[in-house]
Scaffold this active site. Structure first.
Site, PDB file in Angstrom:
ATOM      1  N   GLU A 123       0.885  -1.259   0.137  1.00 42.58           N
ATOM      2  CA  GLU A 123       0.076   0.039  -0.024  1.00 42.58           C
ATOM      3  C   GLU A 123       0.851   1.171   0.033  1.00 42.58           C
ATOM      4  O   GLU A 123       0.601   2.352  -0.802  1.00 42.58           O
ATOM      5  CB  GLU A 123      -0.925   0.130   1.266  1.00 42.58           C
ATOM      6  CG  GLU A 123      -1.969  -1.413   1.075  1.00 42.58           C
ATOM      7  CD  GLU A 123      -1.399  -2.293   2.000  1.00 42.58           C
ATOM      8  OE1 GLU A 123      -2.124  -2.876   2.927  1.00 42.58           O
ATOM      9  OE2 GLU A 123      -0.143  -2.567   2.054  1.00 42.58           O
TER      10      GLU A 123
ATOM     11  N   CYS B 196      -0.255   0.477   7.774  1.00 44.20           N
ATOM     12  CA  CYS B 196      -0.857   0.847   6.528  1.00 44.20           C
ATOM     13  C   CYS B 196      -1.964   1.690   6.403  1.00 44.20           C
ATOM     14  O   CYS B 196      -2.206   2.787   5.614  1.00 44.20           O
ATOM     15  CB  CYS B 196      -0.605  -0.166   5.594  1.00 44.20           C
ATOM     16  SG  CYS B 196       0.654  -1.106   4.989  1.00 44.20           S
TER      17      CYS B 196
ATOM     18  N   ALA C 198      12.395 -35.672 -10.452  1.00 47.47           N
ATOM     19  CA  ALA C 198      12.478 -36.041 -11.825  1.00 47.47           C
ATOM     20  C   ALA C 198      12.349 -37.681 -11.998  1.00 47.47           C
ATOM     21  O   ALA C 198      12.816 -38.563 -11.257  1.00 47.47           O
ATOM     22  CB  ALA C 198      13.683 -35.523 -12.476  1.00 47.47           C
TER      23      ALA C 198
ATOM     24  N   SER D  32      21.346 -42.219 -11.253  1.00 52.20           N
ATOM     25  CA  SER D  32      20.013 -41.145 -11.729  1.00 52.20           C
ATOM     26  C   SER D  32      20.532 -39.928 -12.338  1.00 52.20           C
ATOM     27  O   SER D  32      19.926 -39.000 -12.595  1.00 52.20           O
ATOM     28  CB  SER D  32      19.461 -40.813 -10.458  1.00 52.20           C
ATOM     29  OG  SER D  32      20.311 -40.021  -9.388  1.00 52.20           O
TER      30      SER D  32
ATOM     31  N   ARG E  56      14.758 -23.648  -6.240  1.00 51.64           N
ATOM     32  CA  ARG E  56      15.635 -23.612  -4.975  1.00 51.64           C
ATOM     33  C   ARG E  56      15.844 -22.250  -4.481  1.00 51.64           C
ATOM     34  O   ARG E  56      15.886 -21.997  -3.343  1.00 51.64           O
ATOM     35  CB  ARG E  56      17.064 -24.216  -5.217  1.00 51.64           C
ATOM     36  CG  ARG E  56      16.863 -25.700  -5.242  1.00 51.64           C
ATOM     37  CD  ARG E  56      18.317 -26.315  -5.824  1.00 51.64           C
ATOM     38  NE  ARG E  56      18.496 -27.790  -5.674  1.00 51.64           N
ATOM     39  CZ  ARG E  56      19.531 -28.561  -6.248  1.00 51.64           C
ATOM     40  NH1 ARG E  56      20.270 -27.736  -6.515  1.00 51.64           N
ATOM     41  NH2 ARG E  56      19.411 -29.722  -6.202  1.00 51.64           N
TER      42      ARG E  56
ATOM     43  N   THR F 263      19.548 -40.084  -0.441  1.00 52.28           N
ATOM     44  CA  THR F 263      19.700 -39.371  -1.269  1.00 52.28           C
ATOM     45  C   THR F 263      21.283 -38.552  -1.213  1.00 52.28           C
ATOM     46  O   THR F 263      22.045 -38.274  -2.158  1.00 52.28           O
ATOM     47  CB  THR F 263      18.737 -38.353  -1.615  1.00 52.28           C
ATOM     48  OG1 THR F 263      17.503 -38.923  -2.034  1.00 52.28           O
ATOM     49  CG2 THR F 263      19.073 -37.277  -2.703  1.00 52.28           C
TER      50      THR F 263
ATOM     51  N   ASP G  85      23.766 -39.298  -4.284  1.00 50.96           N
ATOM     52  CA  ASP G  85      23.993 -38.096  -5.152  1.00 50.96           C
ATOM     53  C   ASP G  85      24.969 -37.077  -4.873  1.00 50.96           C
ATOM     54  O   ASP G  85      25.424 -36.435  -5.535  1.00 50.96           O
ATOM     55  CB  ASP G  85      22.661 -37.403  -5.478  1.00 50.96           C
ATOM     56  CG  ASP G  85      21.693 -38.086  -6.028  1.00 50.96           C
ATOM     57  OD1 ASP G  85      21.918 -39.165  -6.531  1.00 50.96           O
ATOM     58  OD2 ASP G  85      20.447 -38.083  -5.914  1.00 50.96           O
TER      59      ASP G  85
ATOM     60  N   ARG H 105      21.936 -22.216  -8.293  1.00 51.08           N
ATOM     61  CA  ARG H 105      22.964 -21.838  -9.130  1.00 51.08           C
ATOM     62  C   ARG H 105      22.256 -21.468 -10.647  1.00 51.08           C
ATOM     63  O   ARG H 105      21.930 -21.992 -11.314  1.00 51.08           O
ATOM     64  CB  ARG H 105      24.033 -22.867  -9.248  1.00 51.08           C
ATOM     65  CG  ARG H 105      24.692 -23.490  -8.070  1.00 51.08           C
ATOM     66  CD  ARG H 105      25.812 -24.350  -8.175  1.00 51.08           C
ATOM     67  NE  ARG H 105      25.323 -25.611  -8.914  1.00 51.08           N
ATOM     68  CZ  ARG H 105      24.627 -26.559  -8.195  1.00 51.08           C
ATOM     69  NH1 ARG H 105      24.332 -26.570  -6.994  1.00 51.08           N
ATOM     70  NH2 ARG H 105      24.350 -27.766  -8.785  1.00 51.08           N
TER      71      ARG H 105
ATOM     72  N   GLY I 280      14.996 -38.807  -1.243  1.00 46.05           N
ATOM     73  CA  GLY I 280      14.405 -39.617  -2.187  1.00 46.05           C
ATOM     74  C   GLY I 280      13.121 -40.338  -1.876  1.00 46.05           C
ATOM     75  O   GLY I 280      12.343 -39.744  -1.174  1.00 46.05           O
TER      76      GLY I 280
END
Length: 367
Positions: free
Chosen positions: A56, A88, A158, A172, A188, A200, A204, A211, A299
């Site tokens: 506002e 406000c 995915a 993966s 992210r 995971t 991974d 990034r 995972g």
């Protein structure tokens, strides 16, 4: 254009403005504002960043002297209390606004209808409920944090066309294409926390950073009952650059916890009797820290626990045009699951996009 149509038109624009604060304003809500004389817009604004001017005030400054006698459209009830910024309502009254249209009241305890009541008592014409459903959808994470004390949980994965998140060997990289992965980095970048399970993290070795960087630097969380996260993992090695929290169980060895702490990680002991109870404790703690949005990247076991506990609010799914096969290849959501398809969780507000051949689906779990 009649008045109801005009009100909808201006409020739709205010909602579009509000979205621009996503990732910058949390734990505050996203708010947009339009000031108009009839169809003519004389000022627009939105809450741009936590601690800065509310929508506002932003719009009033742009409108200048043309606020007198105008209608102010705002996606959330104007505040009437002193927080990081002044009320406000006082700015609206000082500007001589004749009418205020709010999409919804603000359930924040220090407002909760008080803002609209103050304006009405001062002689301002007040109306609320215009595009209220759209406003509630926009600020669902804020509303959940207020009502439950827990953050909004978004699950991301995915998978191949046949529903696999890895091959039967556990490989993966990479299921989704570079364009899809870039979208994940953008996602992210507006989260307060990003969470994975121990499996995971081990398989991974992710960084879980955005990034290029986004408006937020997320707290990176590993659910690791026994505090077994490798000191050589990318997460631990970068813990002094971006925060890492390891949520452990009561059975975690104190020496392992101490080593992780010495490397720069925060240790949070969640001593619930089940994995679901521990996740509830973790999210309660994140809520106490006023975290609004948490992204869970897997995972399958951690997503299964969240699914079984009905803790997932939103899904982001990337489907690659690939087939993996294999009865032992993992699927996105493990856990116990449902006992009949009639009990399956429905996804609503589903949006579907093609991203360089991948299919990206985003939707919310129907409540």
């Amino acid at each position: 254009m009649d008045q109801p149509a005009l009100d909808h038109w201006h409020m739709q624009r205010a909602l579009e403005l509000a979205v621009q604060g996503q990732g910058f304003v949390e734990p505050n809500p996203m708010v947009g504002c339009v000031i108009a004389h009839g169809a003519e817009i004389v000022g627009e604004g939105w809450h741009r960043r936590f601690g800065q001017a509310h929508a506002e005030v932003d719009a009033l400054q742009i409108a200048g002297s043309r606020t007198r006698g105008a209608t102010l459209y705002v996606t959330l009830e104007p505040c009437c209390h002193q927080g990081k910024t002044p009320p406000c309502t006082r700015a609206i009254l000082a500007a001589g606004v004749a009418r205020v249209v709010a999409a919804m009241t603000d359930p924040f305890p220090q407002v909760a209808g008080g803002g609209l009541a103050e304006l009405r008592a001062a002689g301002v014409e007040v109306q609320s409920g215009i595009l209220e459903n759209e406003a509630r959808k926009l600020n669902a994470p804020y509303l959940k944090l207020l009502s439950t004390g827990k953050p909004w949980i978004a699950a991301k994965w995915a998978m191949t066309l046949d529903g696999k998140i890895a091959s039967w060997t556990g490989d993966s990289r990479w299921i989704s294409n570079p364009e899809s992965r870039q979208l994940v980095h953008q996602l992210r970048g507006r989260m307060e926390a990003i969470l994975v399970g121990r499996g995971t993290a081990a398989a991974d070795d992710p960084q879980l950073t955005a990034r290029p960087p986004g408006p937020r630097t997320a707290l990176r969380i590993v659910v690791d009952t026994r505090a077994s996260l490798s000191l050589n993992s990318q997460l631990v090695r970068t813990s002094r650059d971006a925060p890492v929290l390891v949520a452990v169980g009561p059975e975690a060895a104190s020496a392992d916890c101490s080593h992780l702490q010495a490397a720069g990680c925060e240790i949070l002991v969640c001593d619930g009797a089940t994995s679901q109870a521990r996740l509830e404790m973790l999210f309660d703690e994140l809520g106490r820290r006023r975290m609004t949005n948490v992204l869970v990247e897997g995972g399958g076991q951690i997503l299964g626990s969240l699914f079984d506990a009905r803790l997932i609010d939103e899904v982001h799914v990337f489907i690659a045009p690939k087939l993996a096969g294999g009865s032992e290849a993992p699927s996105p959501i493990a856990g116990r699951g449902i006992n009949a398809i009639s009990a399956a969780l429905a996804v609503e507000y589903l949006a579907v996009r093609e991203i360089a051949g991948d299919i990206y689906l985003q939707g919310r779990i129907a409540r």
